[in-house]
Design a protein around this motif. Structure first.
Motif, short mmCIF file in Angstrom:
data_model
loop_
_atom_site.label_atom_id
_atom_site.label_comp_id
_atom_site.label_asym_id
_atom_site.label_seq_id
_atom_site.Cartn_x
_atom_site.Cartn_y
_atom_site.Cartn_z
N MET A 54 -37.89 -2.62 20.17
CA MET A 54 -36.49 -2.35 20.67
C MET A 54 -37.46 -3.55 22.65
SD MET A 54 -33.38 0.34 21.32
CE MET A 54 -34.22 0.89 22.83
N LEU A 55 -36.91 -3.95 23.24
CA LEU A 55 -37.09 -5.02 24.00
C LEU A 55 -36.74 -4.22 25.28
CD1 LEU A 55 -37.24 -8.57 23.23
CD2 LEU A 55 -39.65 -6.71 22.60
N TYR A 56 -35.23 -3.70 25.36
CA TYR A 56 -34.89 -4.28 26.09
C TYR A 56 -33.90 -2.38 26.61
CZ TYR A 56 -35.84 -8.70 27.32
OH TYR A 56 -36.13 -9.18 28.47
N SER A 57 -33.88 -1.30 27.59
CA SER A 57 -33.12 0.26 27.08
C SER A 57 -31.64 -0.03 26.90
CB SER A 57 -34.01 0.69 28.55
OG SER A 57 -33.05 -0.31 29.76
N SER A 58 -31.55 -1.05 27.28
CA SER A 58 -29.20 -1.48 27.30
C SER A 58 -29.11 -1.61 25.38
CB SER A 58 -29.58 -2.61 27.94
OG SER A 58 -29.66 -3.67 28.01
N GLN A 59 -30.56 -2.06 25.02
CA GLN A 59 -29.96 -2.38 23.93
C GLN A 59 -29.56 -0.90 22.82
OE1 GLN A 59 -33.87 -4.60 22.95
NE2 GLN A 59 -32.16 -5.77 21.36
N ALA A 60 -29.87 0.06 23.73
CA ALA A 60 -29.48 1.59 23.21
C ALA A 60 -28.21 1.93 23.04
CB ALA A 60 -30.51 2.55 23.90
N VAL A 61 -26.77 0.73 24.08
CA VAL A 61 -25.90 1.13 23.38
C VAL A 61 -25.19 0.79 22.79
CG1 VAL A 61 -25.39 0.55 25.77
CG2 VAL A 61 -24.88 -1.14 24.03
N ALA A 62 -26.26 0.21 21.62
CA ALA A 62 -24.97 -0.26 19.85
C ALA A 62 -25.58 0.97 19.42
CB ALA A 62 -26.54 -1.31 19.24
N LYS A 63 -26.14 1.95 19.45
CA LYS A 63 -26.14 3.20 19.09
C LYS A 63 -25.30 3.68 18.03
CE LYS A 63 -29.18 7.11 17.94
NZ LYS A 63 -30.29 8.65 19.14
N PRO A 64 -24.38 4.12 19.55
CA PRO A 64 -22.62 4.86 19.17
C PRO A 64 -21.76 4.49 18.72
CG PRO A 64 -23.00 4.70 21.57
CD PRO A 64 -25.20 4.30 20.73
N TYR A 65 -21.55 3.21 19.03
CA TYR A 65 -21.18 1.74 17.97
C TYR A 65 -22.08 2.11 16.54
CZ TYR A 65 -19.27 -0.41 21.99
OH TYR A 65 -18.54 -0.92 22.58
N PHE A 66 -22.72 2.61 16.39
CA PHE A 66 -23.55 2.37 14.37
C PHE A 66 -23.54 3.70 13.99
CE2 PHE A 66 -26.99 -0.77 15.62
CZ PHE A 66 -25.98 -2.22 15.71
N ILE A 67 -23.18 4.18 14.90
CA ILE A 67 -22.72 5.79 14.39
C ILE A 67 -21.23 5.99 13.91
CG2 ILE A 67 -22.91 8.54 14.83
CD1 ILE A 67 -25.51 7.72 15.89
N ALA A 68 -20.92 5.83 15.10
CA ALA A 68 -19.67 5.58 14.96
C ALA A 68 -18.82 4.77 13.65
CB ALA A 68 -18.42 5.69 15.68
N ALA A 69 -19.06 3.29 12.89
CA ALA A 69 -19.25 2.61 12.30
C ALA A 69 -19.16 3.51 11.20
CB ALA A 69 -19.68 1.40 12.24
N ILE A 70 -20.07 3.87 11.51
CA ILE A 70 -21.30 4.22 9.23
C ILE A 70 -19.55 6.07 9.33
CG2 ILE A 70 -22.14 5.98 8.18
CD1 ILE A 70 -24.69 4.19 9.78
N ALA A 71 -19.46 6.51 10.18
CA ALA A 71 -18.35 7.63 10.13
C ALA A 71 -16.64 6.43 9.67
CB ALA A 71 -18.59 8.58 11.76
N LEU A 72 -16.23 6.38 10.06
CA LEU A 72 -15.10 5.16 9.59
C LEU A 72 -15.04 4.81 8.46
CD1 LEU A 72 -14.06 3.85 13.02
CD2 LEU A 72 -13.79 6.13 12.17
N PHE A 73 -15.88 3.62 8.10
CA PHE A 73 -17.54 3.62 7.31
C PHE A 73 -16.35 4.25 5.88
CE2 PHE A 73 -19.91 1.27 3.78
CZ PHE A 73 -19.19 0.83 2.68
N VAL A 74 -17.20 5.98 5.99
CA VAL A 74 -16.49 7.14 4.78
C VAL A 74 -15.55 7.33 4.92
CG1 VAL A 74 -17.67 9.30 4.29
CG2 VAL A 74 -18.99 7.87 5.83
N GLY A 75 -14.03 6.93 5.86
CA GLY A 75 -13.34 8.03 5.70
C GLY A 75 -12.35 6.06 4.89
N GLN A 76 -12.49 5.27 4.97
CA GLN A 76 -12.26 4.09 4.44
C GLN A 76 -12.72 4.25 3.12
OE1 GLN A 76 -14.02 0.69 4.68
NE2 GLN A 76 -12.10 -0.02 3.44
N ILE A 77 -13.82 4.83 2.57
CA ILE A 77 -13.55 4.89 0.98
C ILE A 77 -12.79 5.89 0.00
CG2 ILE A 77 -15.34 5.02 -0.45
CD1 ILE A 77 -15.81 2.43 1.41
N LEU A 78 -12.92 7.02 1.56
CA LEU A 78 -12.25 8.64 1.30
C LEU A 78 -10.40 7.87 0.63
CD1 LEU A 78 -14.05 10.97 3.04
CD2 LEU A 78 -13.80 10.47 0.96
N PHE A 79 -10.05 7.16 1.53
CA PHE A 79 -8.48 6.88 1.39
C PHE A 79 -8.96 5.78 0.51
CE2 PHE A 79 -7.89 8.56 5.34
CZ PHE A 79 -6.40 9.84 5.27
N GLY A 80 -9.38 4.81 0.01
CA GLY A 80 -9.77 3.87 -0.98
C GLY A 80 -9.08 5.11 -2.17
#
Lengths: 131, 148, 464
Positions: free
Chosen positions: C1-27
């Motif tokens: 990681m070259l820039y500290s501001s890239q770290a904002v991606a982390k919460p996005y990825f975590i939330a994405a995976i959590a919602l992915f799990v939800g999507q599959i359960l409803f599927g």
């Protein structure tokens, strides 16, 4: 970055390799028959007289094309000859078989093309000769 | 090959899409112009508009399809008006469809269930007007048969 | 990681995976409702569960795209993100909107939700994929604009690489085309016509540009191939996507009341729509074939190759299977459509987001370049479990769809819809089993994040 020993495009037989793989794909996807005829012509003209890379891709795609014809046309013909048009399960088997078989052949062609562009040889599993 | 097909040439291929976009606009223009006739725009009464709102606000498309678009859990409704007429041999499908919607759910075990949406008489009539208008759209002879 | 501001991606990825799990359960719930019709009725009717399934799909992919852009753009632009604070603020705004919308779906009836959110003043609800209340759509639009502003300013002030520009084009397209979601005229056919300008042009045009940019970035990083070569492929893919995808919209205009000429234009351009997927697959494999170095993140390489192949299978092959007008006449609105949607979404979008997460997450979690060997083994297992089971789901519902077409549309004396559905039960059961295996794969995926072990270090890759 320059530790690559040789640029793929400089390997002898590079263009022939890409042409052969492209013709194999065209035969499956866009101009069946015609592309095979061109491949056939290339095969008899260059098979023994071209550099290793080109000859290898030529032999592979030629053999794979013949197998593709057998697997797609002959087997599907047999499916309909045996099952007839009037039962739904003939259609299910034919659609599934054709889709899976054709897709696998195309995917192999894509892998072969990717190898050719990289200047490497590729062996079609089961349907390609050793070279 | 690298020298024959340069990066600049690769980039220029993107400009080809301008033609495609222009063609898309031309075809859209043609579509928008012919639609009023194909959908019988003069028949879109306030009641049909209300029916469309009932259709949308009860999320009918969550189970059914309308000209093939929607969910594949329950029958096509674009031609439901004709289908019911065909099945019941009546001149109007309205009373049957209204009764059908009102007796839902069937509560038959293991069967797919349609909720009861508690529609008022006005809403039910509007929904029917909407379905009737919709069934007369010129959809290039689709669906292939009455079953949708 | 070259820039500290890239770290904002982390919460996005975590939330994405959590919602992915939800999507599959409803599927899985709606998959079961296909065979056990009264399962969870009337607490959770099919339409609500399906709406949650598709809503979660779209929002987790959007979160994934946003996270990916926040990770890629600073590195490519060679500067810090324009405003990391805005990025975090928009994350919470978006997440709150998603959760409130979900609660609205689950807690009250759809008609009540429409009433509560004032749908009568500006009706946009009740259309497939666009079920969100108007206010949720507005919040989504605001988030998209703020996000594009943030990304655009970063690129504007920094290095303008081809990857960045293609990504930005896709993201601007995403925001602009979403405007059509707000147009819902009284003429339903006209509404259907413009709905596809959001839905089709998202999924088969601008999202593909985003996907290509993400894949190009990851491939460049893990193979160490020269940027100029990556750029050339990306140009060709972009051109192919635009030239086939835009008029490919025509394949939605065959039977919805639009003029018959669409049957020609739609068929011609749909026939060439697999081309970008072809190029993507050859691109991915060629880059890996000519890699200069061995990157320690083998899992990311697997995802990158996998997304190209499965996108080709789902979008290219299964899409083409039913895109020609004479065939679509019989297959339109059947399980065959559903099969295509499942494999295409998973291959092109879910897998590219997972590729990006697989590449970026180790670094976002402070590891040198890749997760431990043990963690990667689990991740690769999850790849195969999910990919193979999703392929089976697609094949099983293709089978169900073929039979459905035969009995309901093809024979001289067609059977009613529900009579046909009852004949297909066995395939729906098998699909549900495949779905359970997919869930197992997803659980393994989540577990792989919690497996420790020694990190894999940096290599000479990543010179670009």
């Amino acid at each position: 970055m320059d530790q690559v020993v040789q640029k793929p495009a400089e390997i002898p037989g590079y263009t022939l390799a890409i042409t052969a793989e492209s013709l194999y794909l065209l035969n499956l996807l866009a101009i069946p028959g015609l592309a095979f005829l061109i491949l056939l012509w290339l095969f008899f003209k260059y098979e023994n007289s071209s550099p290793l890379l080109g000859a290898c891709h030529l032999r592979q795609t030629f053999s794979a094309s013949i197998w593709a014809g057998v697997l797609l046309l002959l087997v599907n013909g047999v499916i309909f000859a045996v099952g007839g048009y009037q039962t739904p399960y003939t259609w299910v088997i034919a659609v599934l078989y054709f889709t899976i078989c054709h897709t696998t052949l195309v995917l192999l062609g894509l892998l072969g093309l990717a190898k050719a562009i990289a200047g490497q040889s590729f062996h079609y599993p089961l349907i390609g000769p050793t070279c | 090959m690298n020298n024959i097909f340069t990066n600049a040439m690769a980039r220029n291929t993107i400009y080809g899409s301008v033609l495609v976009i222009l063609l898309f606009f031309v075809l859209t223009f043609g579509t928008v112009r012919t639609l009023p006739e194909r959908v019988h725009h003069e028949n879109i009464t306030p009641q049909v508009v209300l029916g469309k709102a009932v259709w949308e606000q009860n999320h009918c498309v969550g189970c059914h399809t309308l000209l093939g678009e929607g969910s594949y859990y329950a029958p096509e409704l674009g031609n439901v008006y004709q289908r019911i007429k065909h099945q019941t041999n009546e001149t109007h499908a309205g009373p049957f469809i209204k009764a059908w919607i009102e007796i839902m759910p069937t509560d038959a075990p293991m069967r797919r269930q349609m909720p009861n949406f508690n529609l008022s008489k006005t809403e039910l009539n509007a929904l029917l007007a909407f379905l009737k208008w919709f069934s007369e759209i010129n959809a290039a002879n689709w669906p292939p048969n009455i079953e949708g | 990681m070259l820039y500290s501001s890239q770290a904002v991606a982390k919460p996005y990825f975590i939330a994405a995976i959590a919602l992915f799990v939800g999507q599959i359960l409803f599927g899985l719930i709606i998959g079961l409702q296909y065979v056990v019709g009264d399962f969870l009725f009337p607490i959770l009717p099919f339409n609500v569960a399906r709406m949650v399934h598709t809503h979660l799909l779209i929002v987790w992919l959007l979160l994934g795209f946003m996270g990916a852009a926040y990770f890629i753009v600073p590195e490519e632009a060679d500067k810090e993100l324009h405003s990391p604070k805005l990025a975090i603020l928009l994350f919470w705004v978006f997440l709150i909107m998603v959760v409130l919308t979900l609660l609205g779906y689950l807690l009250v009836s759809y008609a009540t939700l429409a009433n509560l959110t004032g749908n009568r003043f500006w009706p946009t609800m009740g259309r497939e994929y666009l079920e969100q209340p108007t206010i949720s759509k507005l919040v989504l639009l605001i988030v998209a604009i703020g996000f594009v502003y943030n990304i655009g300013m970063t690129i504007f002030q920094g290095r303008k690489t081809v990857i960045n520009l293609v990504l930005l084009t896709g993201l601007i397209g995403l925001a602009v085309l979403f405007l059509f979601a707000f147009y819902n005229p009284d003429n339903v056919v006209l509404g259907k016509y413009y709905r596809w300008w959001t839905i089709h042009l998202w999924f088969e045009c601008v999202w593909l540009l985003i996907m290509a940019a993400l894949l190009a970035f990851v491939l460049m990083k893990i193979t160490g191939v020269a940027r100029e070569l990556i750029d050339k492929w990306l140009y060709v893919i972009t051109a192919a996507v635009l030239m086939t995808g835009i008029l490919g919209t025509g394949h939605h205009y065959y039977w919805i009341g639009t003029p018959e000429y669409w049957q020609w234009w739609g068929s011609i351009f749909s026939a060439i729509e697999p081309i970008p997927f072809f190029v993507l697959t050859v691109f991915a494999f060629t880059m890996v074939n000519i890699r200069c170095c061995e990157h320690p993140n083998k899992a990311a390489t697997l995802w990158a190759l996998g997304t190209a192949v499965v996108a080709f299978l789902g979008a290219g092959v299964l899409g083409f299977l039913q895109a020609l007008a004479p065939i679509n006449y019989y297959t339109h609105g059947t399980q065959i459509t559903s099969a295509h949607a499942h494999l295409a979404f998973f291959g092109a979008y879910a897998m590219v987001v997972l590729t990006m997460i697989s590449y970026a997450m180790p670094m976002l979690r402070g590891r040198a370049a890749a997760n431990s060997h043990r963690s990667q083994v689990l991740e690769k297992w999850s790849f195969w479990l999910m990919t193979v089971s999703m392929t089976f789901i697609a094949l099983l519902i293709t089978t169900a769809g073929t039979l459905q077409v035969y009995w309901q549309r093809f024979v001289a004396e067609p059977l009613p819809f529900m009579a046909v559905q009852e004949k297909l039960v066995v395939f729906y059961w098998m699909r549900e089993v495949a779905g359970l295996i997919f869930l197992i794969g997803l659980v393994v995926y989540v577990i792989s994040f919690f497996v420790g072990g020694e990190d894999k270090g940096e290599t000479s890759a990543g010179v670009n």
